[in-house]
Design a protein around this motif. Structure first.
Motif, PDB file in Angstrom:
ATOM      1  N   THR A  35     -13.460  21.618  17.470  1.00 59.11           N
ATOM      2  CA  THR A  35     -14.837  22.198  17.748  1.00 59.11           C
ATOM      3  C   THR A  35     -14.499  23.618  17.371  1.00 59.11           C
ATOM      4  N   LEU A  36     -15.448  24.164  16.547  1.00 56.53           N
ATOM      5  CA  LEU A  36     -15.717  25.703  16.266  1.00 56.53           C
ATOM      6  C   LEU A  36     -16.788  26.277  17.167  1.00 56.53           C
ATOM      7  N   ASN A  37     -16.117  27.131  17.875  1.00 59.41           N
ATOM      8  CA  ASN A  37     -16.981  27.932  18.988  1.00 59.41           C
ATOM      9  C   ASN A  37     -17.411  29.311  18.381  1.00 59.41           C
ATOM     10  N   LEU A  38     -18.637  29.294  17.875  1.00 58.20           N
ATOM     11  CA  LEU A  38     -19.276  30.881  17.316  1.00 58.20           C
ATOM     12  C   LEU A  38     -19.497  31.583  18.685  1.00 58.20           C
ATOM     13  N   VAL A  39     -18.830  32.663  18.824  1.00 57.87           N
ATOM     14  CA  VAL A  39     -19.181  33.684  19.897  1.00 57.87           C
ATOM     15  C   VAL A  39     -19.559  35.085  19.648  1.00 57.87           C
ATOM     16  N   ASN A  40     -20.568  35.435  20.250  1.00 56.18           N
ATOM     17  CA  ASN A  40     -21.063  36.584  20.127  1.00 56.18           C
ATOM     18  C   ASN A  40     -21.296  37.273  21.620  1.00 56.18           C
ATOM     19  N   VAL A  41     -20.596  38.284  21.988  1.00 60.02           N
ATOM     20  CA  VAL A  41     -20.769  39.012  23.236  1.00 60.02           C
ATOM     21  C   VAL A  41     -21.347  40.282  23.290  1.00 60.02           C
ATOM     22  N   ILE A  42     -22.747  40.212  23.781  1.00 56.92           N
ATOM     23  CA  ILE A  42     -23.481  41.236  23.823  1.00 56.92           C
ATOM     24  C   ILE A  42     -22.938  42.346  24.804  1.00 56.92           C
ATOM     25  N   ASP A  43     -22.302  43.376  24.481  1.00 51.96           N
ATOM     26  CA  ASP A  43     -21.798  44.578  25.314  1.00 51.96           C
ATOM     27  C   ASP A  43     -22.920  45.186  26.101  1.00 51.96           C
ATOM     28  N   THR A  44     -23.199  44.880  27.426  1.00 47.38           N
ATOM     29  CA  THR A  44     -24.154  45.171  28.014  1.00 47.38           C
ATOM     30  C   THR A  44     -23.865  46.846  28.585  1.00 47.38           C
ATOM     31  N   ARG A  45     -22.632  47.158  28.455  1.00 49.84           N
ATOM     32  CA  ARG A  45     -22.183  48.279  28.641  1.00 49.84           C
ATOM     33  C   ARG A  45     -22.954  49.523  27.792  1.00 49.84           C
ATOM     34  N   SER A  46     -23.035  49.122  26.515  1.00 50.13           N
ATOM     35  CA  SER A  46     -23.426  50.147  25.404  1.00 50.13           C
ATOM     36  C   SER A  46     -24.908  50.352  25.451  1.00 50.13           C
ATOM     37  N   PHE A  47     -25.633  49.132  25.920  1.00 51.57           N
ATOM     38  CA  PHE A  47     -27.077  49.596  26.069  1.00 51.57           C
ATOM     39  C   PHE A  47     -27.741  49.723  27.492  1.00 51.57           C
ATOM     40  N   ALA A  48     -26.787  49.795  28.497  1.00 53.36           N
ATOM     41  CA  ALA A  48     -27.533  50.142  29.702  1.00 53.36           C
ATOM     42  C   ALA A  48     -28.004  51.340  30.075  1.00 53.36           C
ATOM     43  N   ALA A  49     -27.620  52.461  29.546  1.00 51.80           N
ATOM     44  CA  ALA A  49     -28.385  53.642  29.576  1.00 51.80           C
ATOM     45  C   ALA A  49     -29.587  53.702  28.767  1.00 51.80           C
ATOM     46  N   ILE A  50     -29.645  53.100  27.411  1.00 47.99           N
ATOM     47  CA  ILE A  50     -30.787  53.123  26.583  1.00 47.99           C
ATOM     48  C   ILE A  50     -31.853  52.269  27.410  1.00 47.99           C
ATOM     49  N   GLU A  51     -31.459  51.347  28.121  1.00 50.68           N
ATOM     50  CA  GLU A  51     -32.412  50.259  28.670  1.00 50.68           C
ATOM     51  C   GLU A  51     -33.085  50.956  29.760  1.00 50.68           C
ATOM     52  N   ALA A  52     -32.984  52.007  30.233  1.00 50.65           N
ATOM     53  CA  ALA A  52     -33.817  52.725  31.283  1.00 50.65           C
ATOM     54  C   ALA A  52     -35.047  53.249  30.657  1.00 50.65           C
ATOM     55  N   TYR A  53     -34.852  53.497  29.307  1.00 50.27           N
ATOM     56  CA  TYR A  53     -36.027  54.092  28.517  1.00 50.27           C
ATOM     57  C   TYR A  53     -36.747  53.061  27.618  1.00 50.27           C
ATOM     58  N   ASP A  54     -36.010  51.961  27.157  1.00 51.96           N
ATOM     59  CA  ASP A  54     -36.503  51.055  26.324  1.00 51.96           C
ATOM     60  C   ASP A  54     -36.190  49.587  26.734  1.00 51.96           C
ATOM     61  N   ARG A  55     -36.968  49.236  27.411  1.00 50.92           N
ATOM     62  CA  ARG A  55     -36.800  47.660  27.852  1.00 50.92           C
ATOM     63  C   ARG A  55     -36.588  46.535  27.162  1.00 50.92           C
ATOM     64  N   SER A  56     -36.930  46.961  25.789  1.00 45.31           N
ATOM     65  CA  SER A  56     -36.889  45.774  24.713  1.00 45.31           C
ATOM     66  C   SER A  56     -35.668  45.636  24.042  1.00 45.31           C
ATOM     67  N   ILE A  57     -34.579  46.691  24.491  1.00 45.58           N
ATOM     68  CA  ILE A  57     -33.277  46.860  23.848  1.00 45.58           C
ATOM     69  C   ILE A  57     -32.635  45.340  23.918  1.00 45.58           C
ATOM     70  N   ALA A  58     -32.599  44.725  25.192  1.00 46.51           N
ATOM     71  CA  ALA A  58     -32.002  43.555  25.467  1.00 46.51           C
ATOM     72  C   ALA A  58     -32.329  42.406  24.841  1.00 46.51           C
ATOM     73  N   GLU A  59     -33.698  42.266  24.712  1.00 43.93           N
ATOM     74  CA  GLU A  59     -34.382  41.324  23.900  1.00 43.93           C
ATOM     75  C   GLU A  59     -34.271  41.380  22.367  1.00 43.93           C
ATOM     76  N   ARG A  60     -34.087  42.428  21.631  1.00 43.39           N
ATOM     77  CA  ARG A  60     -33.781  42.863  20.365  1.00 43.39           C
ATOM     78  C   ARG A  60     -32.146  42.421  20.245  1.00 43.39           C
ATOM     79  N   ALA A  61     -31.276  42.724  20.955  1.00 39.43           N
ATOM     80  CA  ALA A  61     -30.039  42.309  20.950  1.00 39.43           C
ATOM     81  C   ALA A  61     -29.832  40.874  21.219  1.00 39.43           C
ATOM     82  N   GLN A  62     -30.516  40.263  21.802  1.00 42.80           N
ATOM     83  CA  GLN A  62     -30.441  38.687  22.296  1.00 42.80           C
ATOM     84  C   GLN A  62     -30.904  38.057  20.873  1.00 42.80           C
ATOM     85  N   GLY A  63     -32.134  38.712  20.244  1.00 45.00           N
ATOM     86  CA  GLY A  63     -32.563  38.254  18.924  1.00 45.00           C
ATOM     87  C   GLY A  63     -31.383  38.373  17.840  1.00 45.00           C
TER      88      GLY A  63
END
Length: 147
Positions: A35-63
């Motif tokens: 089985t081939l498991n394709l993995v992408n880890v969204i590094d939450t530490r890198s956008f935690a500071a930005i998220e305070a100003y821009d709520r959509s960053i998590a959605e964009r990262a997920q997209g």
């Protein structure tokens, strides 16, 4: 010859990850039961500071993650692979890939690209591929070349 059953390939949109992905297809083809498991880890530490100003960053990262993984899954299936999973995780890539994920999918091979960090960056933060090599309990292939 070793037969791999659960192959994890870490992808992040980089050129090095693309090389790792291409090599993972060849390895999965040589291990038809795998089985081939394709993995992408969204590094939450890198956008935690930005998220305070821009709520959509998590959605964009997920997209971005979904698009990236679905594109790779399609390529893997077009190459003839049928057992392909896509996994999106949140947190520190080093911890998620080596500790949590490799246990969840019972990985016996992790494939990742060699990251292009400078010597100073590597000294300060250490690359993800280095961390995987250091702490993984299974075989690790760090890909440096396109083919």
């Amino acid at each position: 010859m070793t037969h791999y059953k659960s192959i994890v390939v870490a992808v992040d949109g980089s050129k090095e990850a693309e090389f790792a992905f291409r090599k993972s297809i060849e390895i999965a083809k040589r291990n038809p039961e795998s089985t081939l498991n394709l993995v992408n880890v969204i590094d939450t530490r890198s956008f935690a500071a930005i998220e305070a100003y821009d709520r959509s960053i998590a959605e964009r990262a997920q997209g971005f993650s979904e698009e990236l993984l679905n594109g790779y899954k399609k390529q893997a299936e077009e190459a003839g692979l049928s057992n392909v999973n896509t996994i999106i995780e949140y947190g520190s890539p080093k911890t998620i890939i080596t500790k949590e994920l490799s246990n969840t999918v019972e990985a016996d091979l992790i494939i990742c690209g060699a990251t292009g960090l400078s010597t100073v960056e590597r000294f300060l933060i250490g690359s993800v591929s280095e961390a995987i090599v250091r702490s993984s309990k299974c075989d690790v292939l760090v890909v440096r070349t396109p083919e």
